[in-house]
Write a protein that holds these residues in place. Structure first.
Motif, short mmCIF file in Angstrom:
data_model
loop_
_atom_site.label_atom_id
_atom_site.label_comp_id
_atom_site.label_asym_id
_atom_site.label_seq_id
_atom_site.Cartn_x
_atom_site.Cartn_y
_atom_site.Cartn_z
N ASP A 10 -6.18 11.54 -8.16
CA ASP A 10 -6.53 10.14 -8.41
C ASP A 10 -5.89 9.24 -7.37
OD1 ASP A 10 -8.00 10.64 -10.70
OD2 ASP A 10 -6.32 10.31 -12.05
N GLN A 11 -6.58 8.16 -7.04
CA GLN A 11 -6.04 7.16 -6.12
C GLN A 11 -5.23 6.16 -6.94
OE1 GLN A 11 -6.64 6.62 -2.48
NE2 GLN A 11 -4.78 5.53 -3.04
N ALA A 12 -3.95 6.07 -6.64
CA ALA A 12 -3.07 5.12 -7.33
C ALA A 12 -2.98 3.84 -6.51
CB ALA A 12 -1.68 5.73 -7.50
N PRO A 13 -2.56 2.75 -7.13
CA PRO A 13 -2.33 1.53 -6.36
C PRO A 13 -1.18 1.75 -5.37
CG PRO A 13 -2.33 1.07 -8.73
CD PRO A 13 -2.34 2.56 -8.56
N ALA A 14 -1.23 1.05 -4.25
CA ALA A 14 -0.16 1.15 -3.26
C ALA A 14 1.16 0.79 -3.90
CB ALA A 14 -0.45 0.21 -2.09
N ASP A 15 2.15 1.61 -3.64
CA ASP A 15 3.46 1.40 -4.24
C ASP A 15 4.53 1.75 -3.21
OD1 ASP A 15 5.79 1.27 -5.70
OD2 ASP A 15 5.17 2.76 -7.20
N PRO A 16 5.17 0.75 -2.61
CA PRO A 16 6.19 1.05 -1.61
C PRO A 16 7.39 1.80 -2.18
CG PRO A 16 6.08 -1.31 -2.05
CD PRO A 16 4.96 -0.68 -2.81
N ALA A 17 7.55 1.82 -3.49
CA ALA A 17 8.66 2.54 -4.13
C ALA A 17 8.24 3.89 -4.68
CB ALA A 17 9.26 1.68 -5.24
N GLY A 33 -1.19 1.35 7.67
CA GLY A 33 -1.05 -0.05 8.07
C GLY A 33 0.40 -0.48 8.20
N LEU A 34 1.23 -0.05 7.26
CA LEU A 34 2.66 -0.38 7.34
C LEU A 34 3.31 0.22 8.58
CD1 LEU A 34 4.01 0.01 3.68
CD2 LEU A 34 3.55 -2.09 4.92
N VAL A 35 2.97 1.47 8.88
CA VAL A 35 3.53 2.12 10.06
C VAL A 35 3.08 1.39 11.32
CG1 VAL A 35 3.47 4.22 11.48
CG2 VAL A 35 3.80 4.40 9.01
N HIS A 36 1.79 1.10 11.40
CA HIS A 36 1.26 0.40 12.58
C HIS A 36 1.97 -0.94 12.77
CE1 HIS A 36 -1.52 -1.20 15.51
NE2 HIS A 36 -1.64 -2.27 14.76
N GLU A 37 2.08 -1.69 11.70
CA GLU A 37 2.72 -3.00 11.78
C GLU A 37 4.18 -2.90 12.20
OE1 GLU A 37 4.05 -6.26 8.56
OE2 GLU A 37 1.91 -5.76 8.50
N ALA A 38 4.91 -1.99 11.58
CA ALA A 38 6.35 -1.87 11.87
C ALA A 38 6.60 -1.39 13.30
CB ALA A 38 7.01 -0.92 10.87
N VAL A 39 5.88 -0.37 13.74
CA VAL A 39 6.08 0.18 15.08
C VAL A 39 5.65 -0.84 16.14
CG1 VAL A 39 5.37 2.00 16.69
CG2 VAL A 39 5.98 2.58 14.33
N THR A 40 4.49 -1.46 15.94
CA THR A 40 4.01 -2.45 16.90
C THR A 40 4.97 -3.63 16.99
OG1 THR A 40 1.72 -1.79 16.51
CG2 THR A 40 2.07 -3.95 17.50
#
Length: 163
Positions: A10-17, A33-40
């Motif tokens: 199942d696809q769960a909602p995004a959860d950073p924790a 997206g988080l990786v792209h944003e942080a590295v860039t």
């Protein structure tokens, strides 16, 4: 990794924790997206401290990276898909010409000046240092495996649309 015994996760909602046992249900788009944003952001912040932009680095690499010197238009066509709009790469070329890091030869092709090559080498060193920071505690094998998974995901969603 394929789902066990034919089941679909199942696809769960995004959860950073999300804990490790919850990661299989996390949306790849969120995490990619988080990786792209942080590295860039990290790369661009480091480059800004020495008054250079990531698109300037792209242009320097493209001008030196081929078997022949490219034209302005060839650089624009190749790099515009990476940039923030159709006008960014032409502006960057103009900035680098003004800065004296690029020149236009008799055949109207772009070439690095000695100062441009020195800047490109310095930026490559910076990018290599930042790569080491990003890859800390990640083996080459793990990195290759992650990229293979991402390539497979791209291929899965760029299919013919019949599924």
């Amino acid at each position: 990794m394929k789902p066990l015994s034919g089941s679909i996760t199942d696809q769960a909602p995004a959860d950073p924790a999300a804990t490790d046992n919850m990661l299989a249900s996390q949306p790849i788009g969120y995490w990619a997206g988080l990786v792209h944003e942080a590295v860039t952001r990290r790369l661009r912040d480091a480059m800004a401290r020495i008054d250079v932009t990531q698109p300037q680095y792209w242009v320097l690499n493209r001008v030196t990276g081929g078997p022949t010197a490219p034209s302005r238009q060839e650089v624009i066509v190749q790099l515009t898909p990476l940039a923030g709009g159709q006008y960014e790469i032409p502006r960057v070329i103009d900035q680098l010409l003004h800065r004296g890091w690029l020149r236009i030869d008799a055949d109207q092709n772009l070439r690095l000046t000695d100062a441009g090559e020195a800047a490109r080498v310095r930026l490559r060193g910076l990018a290599t240092e930042l790569r080491a920071e990003v890859h800390k505690d990640i083996s080459d094998e793990e990195y290759v495996a992650a990229l293979k998974v991402l390539r497979t995901m791209i291929a899965n969603v760029q299919g013919d649309g019949s599924s």
